[in-house]
Design an enzyme around this catalytic site. Structure first.
Site, PDB file in Angstrom:
ATOM      1  N   CYS A  32       8.634   3.714  -6.650  1.00 19.00           N
ATOM      2  CA  CYS A  32       8.286   3.746  -8.069  1.00 19.00           C
ATOM      3  C   CYS A  32       9.417   4.304  -8.926  1.00 19.00           C
ATOM      4  O   CYS A  32       9.625   3.860 -10.060  1.00 19.00           O
ATOM      5  CB  CYS A  32       6.995   4.535  -8.302  1.00 19.00           C
ATOM      6  SG  CYS A  32       7.003   6.221  -7.646  1.00 19.00           S
ATOM      7  N   HIS A  85       4.454  10.289  -8.414  1.00 20.50           N
ATOM      8  CA  HIS A  85       4.395   8.940  -8.968  1.00 20.50           C
ATOM      9  C   HIS A  85       5.269   8.921 -10.218  1.00 20.50           C
ATOM     10  O   HIS A  85       5.529   9.977 -10.816  1.00 20.50           O
ATOM     11  CB  HIS A  85       2.952   8.551  -9.291  1.00 20.50           C
ATOM     12  CG  HIS A  85       2.784   7.096  -9.651  1.00 20.50           C
ATOM     13  ND1 HIS A  85       3.360   6.088  -8.923  1.00 20.50           N
ATOM     14  CD2 HIS A  85       2.093   6.482 -10.662  1.00 20.50           C
ATOM     15  CE1 HIS A  85       3.044   4.917  -9.462  1.00 20.50           C
ATOM     16  NE2 HIS A  85       2.288   5.131 -10.515  1.00 20.50           N
ATOM     17  N   ASP A 101       2.831   1.281 -15.837  1.00 21.70           N
ATOM     18  CA  ASP A 101       2.637   1.688 -14.450  1.00 21.70           C
ATOM     19  C   ASP A 101       2.515   0.416 -13.619  1.00 21.70           C
ATOM     20  O   ASP A 101       1.524  -0.306 -13.713  1.00 21.70           O
ATOM     21  CB  ASP A 101       1.382   2.549 -14.312  1.00 21.70           C
ATOM     22  CG  ASP A 101       1.131   3.013 -12.878  1.00 21.70           C
ATOM     23  OD1 ASP A 101       1.903   2.631 -11.973  1.00 21.70           O
ATOM     24  OD2 ASP A 101       0.144   3.743 -12.660  1.00 21.70           O
TER      25      ASP A 101
END
Length: 209
Positions: A32, A85, A101
């Site tokens: 990520c 994250h 996201d």
């Protein structure tokens, strides 16, 4: 609250995304931090919005155990417990901020207030050791300073836990690996500013949220 949701929905309808559609973005599962770096790079190169309006947001805590709901890795009502994250925050001049996201089942992008309500819920119902913190870094600073040799994605035998991206590792003149400085929620370390969930919402949410 209904008025807030209606306002967020209206703002989202008017908003022109800063990115290509989700399926056209650079994406590698479990990377990520690099996915968002590539998204920052796209925004810089395409000039639709000023890069200064955009931020990389690292979400973690001291225990590296954070619940996030509405993630593709956990369909249904339960949260995923990530060690960290990363999402992109666009503070739009239209008054509503947006979260990008690439791992959520929520819209991409998603209005900030709606994302916070569905993905983070509230700290009041979460044991203190699982409460999320947020390191918010300006996109230009992220592009300039972030580096990862992807060593955190190898097991003790040197095998990849998840296949790495096909493009070269991201590095700077000063570093080949500083990911831990971004994951750290120690405000004395690394770049950007660190917020609690309530501080994050107060700083970037709608005024009437």
């Amino acid at each position: 609250m209904e008025e807030d949701v209606a306002a967020a929905t209206a703002a989202a309808a008017r908003y022109q995304p800063a990115s290509p559609p989700r399926d056209a973005c650079v994406y590698n599962s479990c990377y990520c931090e690099e996915n968002i770096w590539k998204l920052c790079e796209y925004i810089k190169n395409h000039d639709q919005y000023p890069l200064e309006e955009c931020y990389a947001v690292f979400i973690s805590n001291e225990r590296k155990m954070i619940p996030i709901w509405k993630q593709q890795a956990r369909p249904g009502d339960g949260p995923v417990i990530w060690d960290y994250h990363v999402v992109l925050l666009h503070v739009s001049s239209g008054g509503q901020s947006f979260i990008y996201d690439l791992d959520t089942v929520l819209p991409f992008p998603c209005a900030f207030d709606a994302y916070v309500e569905d993905a983070f819920k509230s700290d009041e119902d979460i044991h203190p050791q699982f409460r999320r913190k947020f390191r918010v870094i300006r996109a230009d600073s992220y592009l300039k300073n972030f580096a990862s040799d992807r060593s955190h994605m190898k097991d003790s035998s040197g095998n990849w836990r998840e296949p790495p991206p096909s493009y070269p590792c991201i590095e700077t003149g000063d570093s080949k690996m500083n990911l831990n400085d971004f994951i750290s929620m120690d405000p004395e370390v690394g770049w950007g500013a660190v917020y609690s969930l309530s501080e994050f919402v107060h700083r970037f949410g709608s005024q009437n949220y």
